[in-house]
Design a protein around this motif. Structure first.
Motif, short mmCIF file in Angstrom:
data_model
loop_
_atom_site.label_atom_id
_atom_site.label_comp_id
_atom_site.label_asym_id
_atom_site.label_seq_id
_atom_site.Cartn_x
_atom_site.Cartn_y
_atom_site.Cartn_z
N ILE A 121 0.84 -1.20 0.00
CA ILE A 121 0.00 0.00 0.00
C ILE A 121 0.87 1.25 0.00
CG2 ILE A 121 -1.81 1.24 1.23
CD1 ILE A 121 -2.59 -1.54 2.42
N ASN A 122 0.54 2.19 -0.86
CA ASN A 122 1.22 3.49 -0.93
C ASN A 122 0.43 4.52 -0.12
OD1 ASN A 122 3.26 2.66 -2.62
ND2 ASN A 122 2.36 3.52 -4.46
N TYR A 123 1.16 5.51 0.41
CA TYR A 123 0.53 6.59 1.17
C TYR A 123 1.15 7.91 0.75
CZ TYR A 123 -0.33 2.55 4.12
OH TYR A 123 -0.69 1.31 4.57
N LYS A 124 0.32 8.94 0.70
CA LYS A 124 0.78 10.30 0.48
C LYS A 124 0.07 11.18 1.48
CE LYS A 124 1.85 9.88 -4.43
NZ LYS A 124 3.25 10.11 -4.48
N ALA A 125 0.85 11.97 2.23
CA ALA A 125 0.29 12.89 3.22
C ALA A 125 0.53 14.31 2.74
CB ALA A 125 0.95 12.66 4.58
N HIS A 126 -0.56 15.06 2.55
CA HIS A 126 -0.51 16.45 2.09
C HIS A 126 -1.11 17.36 3.15
CE1 HIS A 126 -0.44 14.34 -1.82
NE2 HIS A 126 0.25 15.38 -2.23
N ARG A 127 -0.61 18.58 3.23
CA ARG A 127 -1.26 19.59 4.06
C ARG A 127 -2.47 20.10 3.27
NH1 ARG A 127 2.90 22.10 6.27
NH2 ARG A 127 3.46 23.01 4.26
N LYS A 128 -3.62 20.12 3.90
CA LYS A 128 -4.86 20.48 3.21
C LYS A 128 -4.86 21.93 2.73
CE LYS A 128 -9.88 20.25 3.69
NZ LYS A 128 -10.99 19.90 4.61
N SER A 129 -4.32 22.84 3.53
CA SER A 129 -4.41 24.26 3.20
C SER A 129 -3.68 24.66 1.93
CB SER A 129 -3.89 25.11 4.37
OG SER A 129 -2.50 24.85 4.59
N ASP A 130 -2.56 24.00 1.62
CA ASP A 130 -1.78 24.40 0.45
C ASP A 130 -1.42 23.23 -0.48
OD1 ASP A 130 0.19 23.13 1.96
OD2 ASP A 130 1.34 24.97 2.33
N GLY A 131 -1.83 22.02 -0.11
CA GLY A 131 -1.57 20.85 -0.95
C GLY A 131 -0.13 20.35 -0.95
N VAL A 132 0.73 20.93 -0.10
CA VAL A 132 2.13 20.53 -0.07
C VAL A 132 2.27 19.08 0.39
CG1 VAL A 132 4.35 20.93 1.13
CG2 VAL A 132 3.03 22.85 0.24
N LEU A 133 3.07 18.31 -0.36
CA LEU A 133 3.36 16.92 0.01
C LEU A 133 4.30 16.92 1.20
CD1 LEU A 133 3.13 13.87 -0.60
CD2 LEU A 133 5.10 14.15 -2.14
N LEU A 134 3.87 16.32 2.29
CA LEU A 134 4.67 16.27 3.52
C LEU A 134 5.49 14.99 3.61
CD1 LEU A 134 1.82 17.43 5.90
CD2 LEU A 134 3.63 18.86 4.90
N ALA A 135 4.87 13.89 3.27
CA ALA A 135 5.55 12.59 3.38
C ALA A 135 4.85 11.60 2.46
CB ALA A 135 5.52 12.09 4.81
N GLU A 136 5.60 10.60 2.07
CA GLU A 136 5.01 9.49 1.33
C GLU A 136 5.66 8.21 1.81
OE1 GLU A 136 5.46 10.23 -2.83
OE2 GLU A 136 7.61 10.41 -2.73
N GLY A 137 4.92 7.13 1.73
CA GLY A 137 5.44 5.88 2.26
C GLY A 137 4.79 4.67 1.63
#
Length: 138
Positions: free
Chosen positions: A89-105
């Motif tokens: 399983i892939n994961y992508k974590a974004h900040r909602k306010s600006d869409g910036v990718l914070l981490a992926e795993g």
């Protein structure tokens, strides 16, 4: 199906540098994976009731930006690979306010019975396997 799991960063999840501690992301990944299954109509509770477990065999996480207390984070889980004996399983974590990718795993899990013996999910739970197969990343 809404693919993202929304998480609001709690103060306890931050470190001395005032950013989310790296150990929190795997917890968020688990929340997104659990939420994914719930939204797909086959919750973890049902899987476990059927005697099927999903132990973790590998975890990877790359960090791009830091999240801070109060940020709303969107974590997307998607199935990268599926076989009768394991799922990736892939994961992508974004900040909602600006869409910036914070981490992926990535997490990799084996399909097992309650004694942690590897099972063939396609044979043991064909409906679940078919559902997961339909959700594979294209």
């Amino acid at each position: 199906m809404k693919p993202d799991t929304e998480i609001i960063v709690r103060y306890a999840e931050t470190d001395q540098m005032k950013v989310v501690h790296h150990s929190v992301y795997p917890v968020w990944f688990e929340a997104a994976r659990t939420d994914y299954m719930e939204k797909a109509g086959y919750p973890y509770a049902r899987i476990e009731k059927e005697g099927i477990l999903l132990p973790l065999s590998r975890l990877e996480c790359s960090f791009m930006e830091g999240a801070k207390y109060g940020d709303t984070i969107l974590v997307k889980a998607s199935i990268k690979k599926l076989s009768p004996v394991r799922i990736e399983i892939n994961y992508k974590a974004h900040r909602k306010s600006d869409g910036v990718l914070l981490a992926e795993g990535v997490t990799v899990h084996a399909w097992t019975d309650e004694n942690l013996k590897i099972i063939n999910l396609k044979k043991q739970a064909p409906d679940l396997y078919k559902l997961l197969e339909s959700g594979l990343e294209k």
